[in-house]
Scaffold this motif. Sequence first.
Motif, PDB file in Angstrom:
ATOM      1  N   SER A  16      11.973 -70.948 -11.342  1.00 17.25           N
ATOM      2  CA  SER A  16      12.569 -71.560 -12.528  1.00 17.25           C
ATOM      3  C   SER A  16      11.754 -71.186 -13.758  1.00 17.25           C
ATOM      4  N   ALA A  17      12.361 -71.330 -14.905  1.00 15.75           N
ATOM      5  CA  ALA A  17      11.671 -71.062 -16.167  1.00 15.75           C
ATOM      6  C   ALA A  17      12.293 -71.925 -17.245  1.00 15.75           C
ATOM      7  N   TYR A  18      11.455 -72.352 -18.172  1.00 16.22           N
ATOM      8  CA  TYR A  18      11.919 -73.109 -19.340  1.00 16.22           C
ATOM      9  C   TYR A  18      12.134 -72.121 -20.475  1.00 16.22           C
ATOM     10  N   LYS A  19      13.341 -72.090 -21.025  1.00 14.27           N
ATOM     11  CA  LYS A  19      13.686 -71.118 -22.063  1.00 14.27           C
ATOM     12  C   LYS A  19      14.240 -71.829 -23.285  1.00 14.27           C
ATOM     13  N   VAL A  20      13.795 -71.379 -24.458  1.00 15.51           N
ATOM     14  CA  VAL A  20      14.262 -71.948 -25.724  1.00 15.51           C
ATOM     15  C   VAL A  20      14.689 -70.805 -26.647  1.00 15.51           C
ATOM     16  N   ILE A  21      15.841 -70.953 -27.260  1.00 13.72           N
ATOM     17  CA  ILE A  21      16.365 -69.945 -28.176  1.00 13.72           C
ATOM     18  C   ILE A  21      16.307 -70.485 -29.603  1.00 13.72           C
ATOM     19  N   PRO A  22      15.782 -69.713 -30.537  1.00 12.10           N
ATOM     20  CA  PRO A  22      15.677 -70.194 -31.921  1.00 12.10           C
ATOM     21  C   PRO A  22      17.010 -70.157 -32.645  1.00 12.10           C
ATOM     22  N   THR A  23      17.046 -70.811 -33.771  1.00  8.94           N
ATOM     23  CA  THR A  23      18.204 -70.714 -34.655  1.00  8.94           C
ATOM     24  C   THR A  23      18.100 -69.414 -35.453  1.00  8.94           C
ATOM     25  N   GLY A  24      19.196 -68.680 -35.552  1.00  4.36           N
ATOM     26  CA  GLY A  24      19.169 -67.438 -36.300  1.00  4.36           C
ATOM     27  C   GLY A  24      18.680 -66.276 -35.458  1.00  4.36           C
ATOM     28  N   LYS A  25      18.524 -65.128 -36.110  1.00  2.96           N
ATOM     29  CA  LYS A  25      18.087 -63.930 -35.403  1.00  2.96           C
ATOM     30  C   LYS A  25      16.631 -64.052 -34.988  1.00  2.96           C
ATOM     31  N   PRO A  26      16.320 -63.800 -33.700  1.00  2.00           N
ATOM     32  CA  PRO A  26      14.942 -63.936 -33.235  1.00  2.00           C
ATOM     33  C   PRO A  26      13.995 -62.911 -33.871  1.00  2.00           C
ATOM     34  N   LYS A  27      12.752 -63.333 -34.063  1.00  2.00           N
ATOM     35  CA  LYS A  27      11.708 -62.422 -34.525  1.00  2.00           C
ATOM     36  C   LYS A  27      11.179 -61.573 -33.367  1.00  2.00           C
ATOM     37  N   GLY A  28      11.472 -62.024 -32.151  1.00  2.00           N
ATOM     38  CA  GLY A  28      10.966 -61.386 -30.946  1.00  2.00           C
ATOM     39  C   GLY A  28      10.950 -62.395 -29.831  1.00  2.00           C
ATOM     40  N   GLY A  29      10.280 -62.050 -28.753  1.00  2.00           N
ATOM     41  CA  GLY A  29      10.188 -62.968 -27.622  1.00  2.00           C
ATOM     42  C   GLY A  29       8.756 -63.253 -27.238  1.00  2.00           C
ATOM     43  N   VAL A  30       8.514 -64.441 -26.711  1.00  2.00           N
ATOM     44  CA  VAL A  30       7.183 -64.795 -26.204  1.00  2.00           C
ATOM     45  C   VAL A  30       7.322 -65.397 -24.809  1.00  2.00           C
ATOM     46  N   VAL A  31       6.499 -64.895 -23.901  1.00  2.00           N
ATOM     47  CA  VAL A  31       6.407 -65.463 -22.557  1.00  2.00           C
ATOM     48  C   VAL A  31       5.166 -66.353 -22.548  1.00  2.00           C
ATOM     49  N   ILE A  32       5.382 -67.645 -22.386  1.00  2.00           N
ATOM     50  CA  ILE A  32       4.275 -68.607 -22.422  1.00  2.00           C
ATOM     51  C   ILE A  32       3.799 -68.852 -20.988  1.00  2.00           C
ATOM     52  N   LEU A  33       2.527 -68.579 -20.755  1.00  2.00           N
ATOM     53  CA  LEU A  33       1.972 -68.708 -19.408  1.00  2.00           C
ATOM     54  C   LEU A  33       1.165 -69.988 -19.273  1.00  2.00           C
ATOM     55  N   GLN A  34       1.513 -70.738 -18.268  1.00  2.00           N
ATOM     56  CA  GLN A  34       0.988 -72.076 -18.020  1.00  2.00           C
ATOM     57  C   GLN A  34      -0.507 -72.117 -17.734  1.00  2.00           C
ATOM     58  N   GLU A  35      -1.052 -73.304 -17.910  1.00  2.00           N
ATOM     59  CA  GLU A  35      -2.391 -73.613 -17.419  1.00  2.00           C
ATOM     60  C   GLU A  35      -2.258 -73.854 -15.911  1.00  2.00           C
ATOM     61  N   ILE A  36      -3.208 -74.534 -15.321  1.00  2.00           N
ATOM     62  CA  ILE A  36      -3.115 -74.858 -13.886  1.00  2.00           C
ATOM     63  C   ILE A  36      -2.318 -76.139 -13.654  1.00  2.00           C
ATOM     64  N   PHE A  37      -1.582 -76.565 -14.679  1.00  2.00           N
ATOM     65  CA  PHE A  37      -0.873 -77.847 -14.581  1.00  2.00           C
ATOM     66  C   PHE A  37       0.648 -77.672 -14.517  1.00  2.00           C
ATOM     67  N   GLY A  38       1.091 -76.433 -14.301  1.00  2.00           N
ATOM     68  CA  GLY A  38       2.518 -76.180 -14.189  1.00  2.00           C
ATOM     69  C   GLY A  38       3.200 -76.108 -15.546  1.00  2.00           C
ATOM     70  N   VAL A  39       4.512 -75.958 -15.508  1.00  2.00           N
ATOM     71  CA  VAL A  39       5.294 -75.967 -16.753  1.00  2.00           C
ATOM     72  C   VAL A  39       5.567 -77.433 -17.087  1.00  2.00           C
ATOM     73  N   ASN A  40       4.521 -78.061 -17.599  1.00  2.00           N
ATOM     74  CA  ASN A  40       4.582 -79.497 -17.886  1.00  2.00           C
ATOM     75  C   ASN A  40       5.064 -79.732 -19.321  1.00  2.00           C
ATOM     76  N   SER A  41       4.979 -80.957 -19.774  1.00  2.00           N
ATOM     77  CA  SER A  41       5.503 -81.290 -21.107  1.00  2.00           C
ATOM     78  C   SER A  41       4.784 -80.515 -22.201  1.00  2.00           C
ATOM     79  N   HIS A  42       3.485 -80.283 -22.038  1.00  2.00           N
ATOM     80  CA  HIS A  42       2.748 -79.533 -23.060  1.00  2.00           C
ATOM     81  C   HIS A  42       3.251 -78.100 -23.170  1.00  2.00           C
ATOM     82  N   ILE A  43       3.412 -77.426 -22.047  1.00  2.00           N
ATOM     83  CA  ILE A  43       3.872 -76.039 -22.070  1.00  2.00           C
ATOM     84  C   ILE A  43       5.282 -75.959 -22.653  1.00  2.00           C
ATOM     85  N   LYS A  44       6.117 -76.918 -22.329  1.00  2.00           N
ATOM     86  CA  LYS A  44       7.457 -76.941 -22.926  1.00  2.00           C
ATOM     87  C   LYS A  44       7.375 -77.142 -24.434  1.00  2.00           C
TER      88      LYS A  44
END
Length: 218
Positions: A16-44
């Motif tokens: 699974s992956a948490y994905k967010v799309i910006p409003t308007g044309k994107p400037k690019g993409g970023v892959v956010i890599l978690q700490e050892i705590f999973g894709v928790n509320s902070h990473i989201k």
Amino acid sequence: MGEIIELTAADGHKCSAYKVIPTGKPKGGVVILQEIFGVNSHIKEVCDGYAKLGYVAIAPALFDRVAPNITLGYEQSDIQQGLGYMKQVTQDDALADVDAAAKAIADAGDTAVIGYCWGGSLSYLAACRLSSINRAVGYYGGQIPQTIEEEPKVPIILHFGDADASIPMSAVEEVKAKRPDIPVYVYSAGHGFNCDHRASYDATSAKLALDRTLEFLA
């Protein structure tokens, strides 16, 4: 703000992956890599923040290979649990999932990997081994000195705290000495200074690191 999607890595593993799309044309993409705590509320929240700044952001659940839907807090018991999961995920498997995440947002434009803690170490390896990314940013990646002999194939910057109990300054100096071409920024802060869910959060350092990261991405 975002949605949970499913990725398929080159070896067939689905995560699974948490994905967010910006409003308007994107400037690019970023892959956010978690700490050892999973894709928790902070990473989201980190993903949400980058989306607000105009980037398509995605955070692959790197623990899904050993246990799905792991989200941990920042207590000592969470740290021990997270370290246990991390040790079960090989570098190659983690990078396969990072690669799948990068390819999933390739249509956003140039793609950067931005990792924290364990993810910071993986960001360095991604810069060395993955052709699906254009840039990389590592925050307090404690395992980077162990792989510093590998040469990044894309531009990368690194952030460390000078009061990080788990990454001695001698290790940071080793990184600087062996990779003088890589910008290494050191802050008056401890481990996890970017995370406002932790006692070690340092707002001044976090803002300065973000400003430098955004300048690098631009």
